[in-house]
Enzyme design. Structure first.
Site, PDB file in Angstrom:
ATOM      1  N   ASP A  51       5.048  -1.395  11.648  1.00  0.00           N
ATOM      2  CA  ASP A  51       6.395  -1.745  12.085  1.00  0.00           C
ATOM      3  C   ASP A  51       7.244  -2.255  10.929  1.00  0.00           C
ATOM      4  O   ASP A  51       6.750  -2.491   9.824  1.00  0.00           O
ATOM      5  CB  ASP A  51       6.319  -2.829  13.167  1.00  0.00           C
ATOM      6  CG  ASP A  51       5.694  -2.329  14.454  1.00  0.00           C
ATOM      7  OD1 ASP A  51       5.904  -1.148  14.794  1.00  0.00           O
ATOM      8  OD2 ASP A  51       5.002  -3.119  15.121  1.00  0.00           O
ATOM      9  N   TYR A 109      -6.877  -5.001   9.815  1.00  0.00           N
ATOM     10  CA  TYR A 109      -5.657  -5.723   9.457  1.00  0.00           C
ATOM     11  C   TYR A 109      -5.994  -7.146   9.028  1.00  0.00           C
ATOM     12  O   TYR A 109      -6.962  -7.742   9.515  1.00  0.00           O
ATOM     13  CB  TYR A 109      -4.699  -5.793  10.647  1.00  0.00           C
ATOM     14  CG  TYR A 109      -3.940  -4.521  10.938  1.00  0.00           C
ATOM     15  CD1 TYR A 109      -2.656  -4.329  10.429  1.00  0.00           C
ATOM     16  CD2 TYR A 109      -4.490  -3.522  11.735  1.00  0.00           C
ATOM     17  CE1 TYR A 109      -1.947  -3.170  10.704  1.00  0.00           C
ATOM     18  CE2 TYR A 109      -3.794  -2.356  12.014  1.00  0.00           C
ATOM     19  CZ  TYR A 109      -2.516  -2.193  11.496  1.00  0.00           C
ATOM     20  OH  TYR A 109      -1.818  -1.039  11.767  1.00  0.00           O
TER      21      TYR A 109
END
Length: 261
Positions: A51, A109
């Site tokens: 994003d 992540y």
């Protein structure tokens, strides 16, 4: 010919990975640079669409080309045509069975929290600032409820387009390195905003606002409205993508560079 690339980028200046009309994206910049080197239009496929404001040290992409170039052209040559906040880390020719997204078996992540009373200056785009006394050990204990294949409805964005809320979390740990609290999580795949929504709720536990059992409770509720607010984007990094050994892709330090592996 199919080429795979390892990509690193600072996402703070982009409207996310995905190419969009009239706004700057990581994909758009990379395709433009690759097209110059290949002398033909290049379209990219990526392992994970990050994003706006989210970074990567281990993004993997692939593309098709008729151009015959050496490895240096796909690394040094492409980097010479990229802005300073995007870099190719490696390049490798792969067979036609490889797909950056569909061949991946896991994504990893790291979310980096700068836990200090005062906001950072130099690293303001690379960490998320949260003040208060954050207990990383409590966050780690609570996070273990996320392990395994489960329904993550409580941690998916309202606009998430995935057909299923089920994901398989392989590992999750929360550690402290001085002023930094790091949430490190690996799964087969992630829902839209899933990592940031998980971190937002873990922070409530770390700050003492919710009990250790809250993550398990939220999973059972299957209601996004019951979980905490989405954590800020600037502390999130896609650090690794796992593929079957047959492809023999390079493995580099996970990063971000200022963190210990």
């Amino acid at each position: 010919m199919r080429i795979a690339l390892g990509i690193e980028y600072d996402g703070s200046g982009y409207f996310g990975w995905q190419r969009q009309a009239e706004v700057d994206s990581v994909q758009g910049q990379l395709e433009q640079a690759l097209s110059k080197v290949a002398n033909e239009p290049i379209s990219l496929f990526c392992a994970g669409r990050t994003d706006a404001g989210v970074h990567a040290t281990g993004q993997v992409v692939h593309f098709e080309t008729n151009a015959i170039r050496n490895e240096g052209a796909w690394t040094l040559g492409v980097n010479a045509n990229l802005p300073d906040n995007i870099a190719v880390r490696w390049a490798k020719e792969v067979d036609d069975s490889f797909h950056a997204r569909f061949s991946a078996t896991a994504r990893r992540y790291r979310y980096v929290i700068y836990n200090h009373n005062f906001r950072p200056g130099i690293l303001r785009h690379g960490v998320s600032h949260y003040h208060g006394d954050i207990d990383a050990d409590k966050m780690h204990v609570a996070a273990q409820a996320l392990l395994g294949e489960q329904d993550f409805t409580s941690f998916r964005a309202i606009q998430c387009q995935s057909k299923t809320p089920f994901r398989n979390v392989h590992s999750v740990k929360v550690t402290r390195q001085g002023m930094y609290v790091i949430v490190d999580i690996s799964a087969n795949a992630f829902l839209h905003h899933m990592v940031r929504n998980i971190v937002g709720s873990l922070l409530e536990i770390g700050l003492g606002n919710q009990p250790l059992t809250w993550m398990a409770d939220l999973l059972a509720l299957k209601d996004r409205n019951q979980a905490a607010a989405t954590a800020k984007p600037n502390g999130l990094y896609l650090v690794d993508v796992t593929y079957p050994e047959q492809y023999q892709l390079p493995k580099l330090a996970l990063g971000p560079l200022f963190m210990l592996d």
